[in-house]
Design a protein around this motif. Structure first.
Motif, PDB file in Angstrom:
ATOM      1  N   ILE A  50       0.834  -1.202   0.000  1.00 27.66           N
ATOM      2  CA  ILE A  50       0.000   0.000   0.000  1.00 27.66           C
ATOM      3  C   ILE A  50       0.871   1.255   0.000  1.00 27.66           C
ATOM      4  O   ILE A  50       0.627   2.203  -0.763  1.00 27.66           O
ATOM      5  CB  ILE A  50      -0.943  -0.013   1.213  1.00 27.66           C
ATOM      6  N   VAL A  51       1.912   1.262   0.833  1.00 29.21           N
ATOM      7  CA  VAL A  51       2.808   2.417   0.863  1.00 29.21           C
ATOM      8  C   VAL A  51       3.520   2.570  -0.475  1.00 29.21           C
ATOM      9  O   VAL A  51       3.748   3.688  -0.958  1.00 29.21           O
ATOM     10  CB  VAL A  51       3.817   2.290   2.024  1.00 29.21           C
ATOM     11  N   GLY A  52       3.859   1.457  -1.101  1.00 30.78           N
ATOM     12  CA  GLY A  52       4.464   1.525  -2.421  1.00 30.78           C
ATOM     13  C   GLY A  52       3.593   2.246  -3.421  1.00 30.78           C
ATOM     14  O   GLY A  52       4.069   3.050  -4.241  1.00 30.78           O
ATOM     15  N   HIS A  53       2.271   2.004  -3.367  1.00 26.88           N
ATOM     16  CA  HIS A  53       1.350   2.731  -4.248  1.00 26.88           C
ATOM     17  C   HIS A  53       1.332   4.222  -3.913  1.00 26.88           C
ATOM     18  O   HIS A  53       1.277   5.078  -4.806  1.00 26.88           O
ATOM     19  CB  HIS A  53      -0.059   2.158  -4.112  1.00 26.88           C
ATOM     20  N   LEU A  54       1.386   4.545  -2.631  1.00 28.17           N
ATOM     21  CA  LEU A  54       1.312   5.945  -2.208  1.00 28.17           C
ATOM     22  C   LEU A  54       2.525   6.753  -2.652  1.00 28.17           C
ATOM     23  O   LEU A  54       2.402   7.951  -2.946  1.00 28.17           O
ATOM     24  CB  LEU A  54       1.175   6.014  -0.685  1.00 28.17           C
ATOM     25  N   VAL A  55       3.703   6.123  -2.703  1.00 27.97           N
ATOM     26  CA  VAL A  55       4.915   6.878  -3.047  1.00 27.97           C
ATOM     27  C   VAL A  55       5.268   6.755  -4.530  1.00 27.97           C
ATOM     28  O   VAL A  55       6.271   7.304  -4.962  1.00 27.97           O
ATOM     29  CB  VAL A  55       6.112   6.444  -2.171  1.00 27.97           C
ATOM     30  N   ARG A  56       4.453   6.057  -5.291  1.00 24.95           N
ATOM     31  CA  ARG A  56       4.698   5.990  -6.737  1.00 24.95           C
ATOM     32  C   ARG A  56       4.247   7.292  -7.386  1.00 24.95           C
ATOM     33  O   ARG A  56       3.136   7.768  -7.174  1.00 24.95           O
ATOM     34  CB  ARG A  56       3.946   4.812  -7.352  1.00 24.95           C
ATOM     35  N   ALA A  57       5.122   7.869  -8.171  1.00 24.63           N
ATOM     36  CA  ALA A  57       4.785   9.104  -8.877  1.00 24.63           C
ATOM     37  C   ALA A  57       3.758   8.820  -9.973  1.00 24.63           C
ATOM     38  O   ALA A  57       3.577   7.677 -10.408  1.00 24.63           O
ATOM     39  CB  ALA A  57       6.039   9.713  -9.485  1.00 24.63           C
ATOM     40  N   ARG A  58       3.102   9.885 -10.409  1.00 23.16           N
ATOM     41  CA  ARG A  58       2.141   9.734 -11.510  1.00 23.16           C
ATOM     42  C   ARG A  58       2.844   9.155 -12.731  1.00 23.16           C
ATOM     43  O   ARG A  58       3.943   9.573 -13.101  1.00 23.16           O
ATOM     44  CB  ARG A  58       1.532  11.088 -11.854  1.00 23.16           C
ATOM     45  N   ASN A  59       2.220   8.150 -13.323  1.00 21.77           N
ATOM     46  CA  ASN A  59       2.775   7.426 -14.471  1.00 21.77           C
ATOM     47  C   ASN A  59       4.028   6.630 -14.109  1.00 21.77           C
ATOM     48  O   ASN A  59       4.772   6.209 -15.001  1.00 21.77           O
ATOM     49  CB  ASN A  59       3.083   8.369 -15.636  1.00 21.77           C
ATOM     50  N   GLY A  60       4.260   6.433 -12.806  1.00 25.43           N
ATOM     51  CA  GLY A  60       5.398   5.619 -12.387  1.00 25.43           C
ATOM     52  C   GLY A  60       5.100   4.137 -12.485  1.00 25.43           C
ATOM     53  O   GLY A  60       4.017   3.720 -12.913  1.00 25.43           O
ATOM     54  N   ARG A  61       6.069   3.339 -12.085  1.00 26.98           N
ATOM     55  CA  ARG A  61       5.953   1.872 -12.173  1.00 26.98           C
ATOM     56  C   ARG A  61       6.234   1.268 -10.796  1.00 26.98           C
ATOM     57  O   ARG A  61       7.192   1.639 -10.128  1.00 26.98           O
ATOM     58  CB  ARG A  61       6.930   1.323 -13.217  1.00 26.98           C
ATOM     59  N   HIS A  62       5.378   0.319 -10.408  1.00 29.45           N
ATOM     60  CA  HIS A  62       5.468  -0.300  -9.083  1.00 29.45           C
ATOM     61  C   HIS A  62       5.533  -1.822  -9.240  1.00 29.45           C
ATOM     62  O   HIS A  62       4.643  -2.431  -9.832  1.00 29.45           O
ATOM     63  CB  HIS A  62       4.253   0.093  -8.237  1.00 29.45           C
ATOM     64  N   MET A  63       6.583  -2.405  -8.692  1.00 30.64           N
ATOM     65  CA  MET A  63       6.746  -3.850  -8.684  1.00 30.64           C
ATOM     66  C   MET A  63       6.631  -4.350  -7.248  1.00 30.64           C
ATOM     67  O   MET A  63       7.318  -3.863  -6.353  1.00 30.64           O
ATOM     68  CB  MET A  63       8.117  -4.247  -9.261  1.00 30.64           C
ATOM     69  N   SER A  64       5.750  -5.328  -7.018  1.00 31.06           N
ATOM     70  CA  SER A  64       5.569  -5.921  -5.690  1.00 31.06           C
ATOM     71  C   SER A  64       6.183  -7.315  -5.674  1.00 31.06           C
ATOM     72  O   SER A  64       5.864  -8.151  -6.534  1.00 31.06           O
ATOM     73  CB  SER A  64       4.086  -6.010  -5.330  1.00 31.06           C
ATOM     74  N   ILE A  65       7.065  -7.551  -4.726  1.00 27.64           N
ATOM     75  CA  ILE A  65       7.732  -8.849  -4.575  1.00 27.64           C
ATOM     76  C   ILE A  65       7.121  -9.576  -3.386  1.00 27.64           C
ATOM     77  O   ILE A  65       7.107  -9.062  -2.266  1.00 27.64           O
ATOM     78  CB  ILE A  65       9.248  -8.671  -4.372  1.00 27.64           C
ATOM     79  N   VAL A  66       6.594 -10.772  -3.617  1.00 23.98           N
ATOM     80  CA  VAL A  66       5.892 -11.529  -2.579  1.00 23.98           C
ATOM     81  C   VAL A  66       6.800 -12.638  -2.075  1.00 23.98           C
ATOM     82  O   VAL A  66       7.062 -13.619  -2.774  1.00 23.98           O
ATOM     83  CB  VAL A  66       4.574 -12.114  -3.115  1.00 23.98           C
ATOM     84  N   HIS A  67       7.291 -12.480  -0.851  1.00 27.83           N
ATOM     85  CA  HIS A  67       8.078 -13.542  -0.204  1.00 27.83           C
ATOM     86  C   HIS A  67       7.192 -14.449   0.640  1.00 27.83           C
ATOM     87  O   HIS A  67       7.465 -15.631   0.766  1.00 27.83           O
ATOM     88  CB  HIS A  67       9.182 -12.931   0.665  1.00 27.83           C
TER      89      HIS A  67
END
Length: 426
Positions: free
Chosen positions: A136-153
């Motif tokens: 969720i925090v990763g989505h919040l700090v992603r800039a507009r038109n940015g890219r977010h990769m989530s790694i699931v351990h």
């Protein structure tokens, strides 16, 4: 301890500006923190990356804040990495409510830091689960038109259900919907195995899923480490948490005490179950169990060499959703591994691909005892599996190529995401 020198004092025009979001980071010695730290160090040691880490105050595996962070350390430079820490609520390890409060707190504290511009938004973001909060925090700090990769351990909702932290099907279903919803806002999700990807799909994750396995942290060996002098030892090394089903170790020690009295079982680690295990050993009158604290990272490999056979027990549900890194660490030392998992789980699949891993049913204590004893008394079997172990991790789990694979997934559109040192979107 933190260093004072910052390797990237300025952002190069051709650098990728990125944030790594994880609740667990250095100096926590086990689990996800070791991989988040590895990835961060790998990024700042490459000229193309300028990185900020957003994390909490360290408390794992003992669920007590690290002494250095009893007083607030909101920002520090560690090995050239800018580390931004938010105030952390340390959960009680056996309380689902307390863990939920801790995750919500991580999100709230990150929002406050963002509003105060202590942290910024970034065109590239990588977040690490366990814990939906980091996603969720990763989505919040992603800039507009940015890219977010989530790694699931670890699949947190599934683990909560299998270990009793989320009792009831309705509660587990709610947690799954929250976790799947957060992952579906990512541009790409990375799973550790095809089995984990299958579970994510069954939860409703529709985002593209890529498979990048865990890596070994040590340099690759040409062959197994030599065995030390003294009695033959069976070794467990790692966190002492409920999901590992560590009561099986005490039952194993009881059986070995009868079948091979000279053998010793060493439990090396820290965590909330340490005192419970110590009491269990005393109450059952087992005299062949040794307890050792975690060793510093530089001494880990030598301490792991003390065990001729390594045992990695898991609770049946936990083994379906997580791949214990300790398995690969043991193989990297050239040690056969005996683990407990059922067909269809990542651990069982690993045993099919690597003959140095023996998988038995979690409820079959006789099979666990036989598998360990065979490798203690049969030198030919031990030597063959020890050689296979080293070859397997060399061929499939070396650190550098797997980190490079993650970075390639993160930078899917490099031309539009190059950093402009004059533009820091807030």
């Amino acid at each position: 301890m933190p260093t004072t020198g910052l390797r990237h004092e300025v952002v190069h025009v051709n650098a990728f500006r990125a944030a790594l979001v994880a609740q667990f980071y250095w100096p926590e010695p086990l689990g996800t923190a070791t991989y988040t730290t590895d990835l961060a160090r790998g990024m700042v040691n490459t000229q193309d990356w300028a990185l900020s880490v957003i994390t909490g105050e360290p408390y794992y595996p003992n669920f007590e804040k690290h002494p250095h962070y009893l007083q607030r350390v909101p920002k520090e430079i560690v090995d050239g990495v800018e580390v931004n820490r938010v105030w952390t609520h340390v959960p009680r390890p056996t309380s689902a409510v307390s863990r939920l409060v801790s995750e919500v707190n991580f999100v709230v504290q990150s929002i406050i830091a963002l509003l105060r511009r202590r942290i910024r938004r970034y065109p590239l973001v990588v977040s690490f689960a366990p814990g939906v909060a980091a996603i969720i925090v990763g989505h919040l700090v992603r800039a507009r038109n940015g890219r977010h990769m989530s790694i699931v351990h670890d699949i947190s909702s599934a683990l909560a259900g299998s270990t009793g932290l989320a009792p009831g099907k309705r509660m587990q279903a709610l947690l799954q919907r929250i976790e799947a919803g957060a992952l579906n806002r990512s541009d790409v999700v990375v799973a550790l195995s095809p089995q984990m990807a299958k579970v994510l799909r069954s939860m409703g994750v529709t985002t593209p899923i890529e498979i990048v396995p865990l890596w070994i942290r040590q340099p690759v060996l040409d062959g197994p480490l030599p065995l030390p002098q003294g009695p033959p030892r069976v070794l467990y090394s790692g966190s002492l948490a409920r999901k590992h089903g560590l009561h099986r170790l005490v039952s194993l020690a009881q059986r070995l005490e009868q079948s091979m009295p000279e053998a010793r079982l060493r439990i090396q680690g820290e965590g909330p179950l340490l005192q419970e295990l110590e009491r269990l050993v005393v109450s059952r009158g087992v005299g062949t169990v040794e307890f050792r604290a975690l060793t510093p990272e530089g001494e880990l490999r030598q301490s792991l060499a003390a065990g001729r056979v390594h045992v990695v027990p898991q609770e049946p549900g936990s083994a379906d959703f997580a791949v214990p890194s300790k398995v690969l660490t043991s193989l990297a030392c050239g040690r056969p591994v005996v683990t407990t998992a059922r067909p269809g789980s990542p651990l069982h699949d690993l045993s099919i691909r690597c003959s140095a891993v023996t998988c038995v049913d979690p409820e079959d204590s006789d099979a666990l005892h036989r598998a360990v004893l065979d490798r203690l008394i049969d030198d030919e079997l031990y030597s063959r599996e020890a050689r296979v172990a080293c070859t397997f991790v060399r061929d499939h789990h070396q650190r550098r190529p797997l980190i490079e694979a993650l970075l390639e997934l993160l930078v899917d559109k490099p031309a539009s995401l190059k950093a402009d040192p004059t533009n820091n979107p807030a």
